[in-house]
Every structure is written in C-alpha cells, then in structure tokens.
Design an enzyme around this catalytic site. Structure first.
Site, PDB file in Angstrom:
ATOM      1  N   CYS A 198     -29.059  28.329 -49.040  1.00 39.31           N
ATOM      2  CA  CYS A 198     -30.032  29.322 -49.498  1.00 39.31           C
ATOM      3  C   CYS A 198     -29.669  29.889 -50.872  1.00 39.31           C
ATOM      4  O   CYS A 198     -30.535  30.088 -51.717  1.00 39.31           O
ATOM      5  CB  CYS A 198     -30.109  30.488 -48.519  1.00 39.31           C
ATOM      6  N   ASP A 199     -28.384  30.158 -51.113  1.00 38.25           N
ATOM      7  CA  ASP A 199     -27.989  30.922 -52.307  1.00 38.25           C
ATOM      8  C   ASP A 199     -27.132  30.148 -53.304  1.00 38.25           C
ATOM      9  O   ASP A 199     -26.862  30.651 -54.396  1.00 38.25           O
ATOM     10  CB  ASP A 199     -27.220  32.187 -51.874  1.00 38.25           C
ATOM     11  N   CYS A 210     -24.882  31.787 -46.877  1.00 32.72           N
ATOM     12  CA  CYS A 210     -25.675  30.568 -46.701  1.00 32.72           C
ATOM     13  C   CYS A 210     -25.686  29.776 -48.004  1.00 32.72           C
ATOM     14  O   CYS A 210     -26.378  30.159 -48.952  1.00 32.72           O
ATOM     15  CB  CYS A 210     -27.092  30.952 -46.263  1.00 32.72           C
TER      16      CYS A 210
END
Ligand SMILES: Cc1cc2nc3c(=O)[nH]c(=O)nc-3n(C[C@H](O)[C@H](O)[C@H](O)COP(=O)(O)OP(=O)(O)OC[C@H]3O[C@@H](n4cnc5c(N)ncnc54)[C@H](O)[C@@H]3O)c2cc1C
Length: 220
Positions: free
Chosen positions: A50-51, A47
């Site tokens: 997200c990361d 992701c």
C-alpha cells in the site's frame, strides 16, 4: 456456531440465524514504542504493497525476521536506495527469500538489533538502534520503517468452534465456506495469500451470494 439455528451474541442482543459470515479482519502488531502514534503514516508503515511507492529513492528500514518481513523487504528494494533489515533475533524466513535479500547490494542486514527510539520533526527522520551483542546504540537516518512483526487475526472468539490454521486464521476456500455448514469467512480473517481491500471485497461478494443460495436451499 455449529448448532441450527446459530446463536450470535453481541453486547446488546442475541440473534438466532441460519447463516453467519465472519469478517472480523486482523490487527497488525504495532511498533512497541510511544512515538509510534506520532509517526504512524508519517514514516511508520505496516503495508508495503500500500505505502511502498512513497519511498522511491529513499532510505527504508524493515522490522521483522519472518517470511512476511523478508518478502516485504525484497519487494521494497525496487523503490529504495538503501534498505536496512532490522531484527531482534535470527531469521525465520525461508532460505530462498533470505538468499534473495542477502544478495541485494542495497540491503544491510542487522540481526540481533532493536529499534529503541524514533526521531523527526513532523515526520520520521532517524532512528536509534541498539546492537544487542555489543550493547551500543547508534542513530541512523531513515525516511520510513515498515513494521512486520506479526498479525493477530480477530478469531479468538471462534476458537474450538471452527477450523483454523496455525496462524489463527479461518480455513475456508475461495468460496469462503468453512468446515461448519452455513458459516462463511470473508476478508483478512480467511487463510489466504493476498490480503487487500479488493480481495476482501471480493470475498464479501462471494460469501453473501453463496449465503443467499444456502438459505434458499434450507427453505426449499
Ligand atoms: C495501515 C494499513 C494500510 C492499508 N492500506 C491498504 C491499501 O492502501 N490498499 C489495500 O488494498 N489494502 C490496504 N490495507 C489492507 C486492507 O485494509 C485490508 O486487507 C482490508 O481492510 C481487509 O478487510 P476486512 O473487511 O477483511 O477486515 P477489516 O477492514 O480489518 O474489518 C474488520 C472489522 O471487523 C471488526 N471486528 C473485529 N472483531 C469483531 C467482533 N468480535 N465483533 C464485531 N466486529 C468485529 C473490526 O473492528 C473491523 O471493523 C491496509 C492495511 C493496513 C493495516
């Protein structure tokens, strides 16, 4: 699913209900290498939203050639110093996204290539890449890989019972209503553009409140 009441069968029980909210999510296709488990979250990610922030000024590889992969790569260029786009065949992404990526000087596109092995002590440090045209394998230093080789919505169970998109997600609007009366779809399982915890939670609220309203109408 189309009957009234609806019959929901689980491993332990069979339920009769007037409303069903489907929130079965989706699975991302994993990097098909035995070392995936060792480096998951330690250099192997799924992701970018997200990361991605963990890779400021680092070297990243994005694996995949569809729109999701190319859009992820374009997004990640804002963090990274160098980005490799690794894909086993040719691009399937739209022209606009491809052009943006190709014009970015930080990006090196490696089509017809495959990741064969991951290396690192504690976290990912490098990968072996096979060039399918020459048959040669080379090792390149990498801090993180973002794998974007497709997703599998958990909807097989509902095939033929409810309208789905080509990608296998359930077609439902922002009100989470599907084509079947009394059946709602919430979260990643629903066809939509942004799939995050907050959008899934928002869908859950919408579906629950509208399900309650639907029940009240049924009983009126
Ligand atoms: C590695 C990774 C990192 C992420 N990081 C972030 C992040 O930092 N921030 C963010 O906002 N989003 C993040 N996301 C995205 C976020 O996790 C999802 O958008 C969100 O979890 C979707 O919620 P959901 O309830 O729709 O589905 P899910 O969270 O996938 O839940 C679906 C549930 O349904 C169950 N299920 C499936 N089939 C059945 C069945 N037949 N019967 C009963 N149960 C079933 C599954 O086991 C699962 O428990 C990340 C995703 C991944 C994969």
């Amino acid at each position: 699913m189309t009957s009234t009441p609806k019959i929901v069968e689980t491993e332990e029980n069979i339920y009769e209900c007037d409303v069903v909210i489907i929130a079965s999510g989706m699975n991302r296709r994993k990097l098909p290498l035995p070392e995936e488990k060792t480096f998951a979250g330690l250099g192997v990610h799924y992701c970018e939203l997200c990361d991605g922030h963990m890779y400021q000024d680092k070297i990243i590889a994005v694996m995949g050639g569809g729109n999701a992969a190319v859009d992820a790569a374009n997004f990640l260029t804002k963090y990274t110093n160098k980005l490799y786009l690794i894909h086993r065949s040719e691009f399937r992404a739209d022209e606009f996204s491809q052009k943006r990526l190709k014009e970015n000087p930080k990006v090196e596109i490696m089509l017809q290539t495959e990741i064969k092995k991951l290396h690192g002590k504690g976290r990912l440090e490098s990968i072996d890449i096979l060039d399918k045209k020459t048959g040669e394998t080379k090792n390149i230093a990498i801090d993180g890989i973002f794998v974007n080789i497709g997703v599998e919505p958990n909807t097989k169970l509902f095939a033929g019972q409810i309208d789905m998109s080509e990608s296998g997600r359930i077609i439902a609007g922002e009100d989470c209503r599907t084509n079947v009366d009394g059946v709602f779809a919430a979260g990643d399982v629903r066809e939509k553009e942004i799939r995050q915890l907050t959008t899934a939670a928002a869908d859950g609220t919408t579906a629950a409140l509208l399900a309650e309203k639907y029940l009240a109408k049924l009983k009126a």
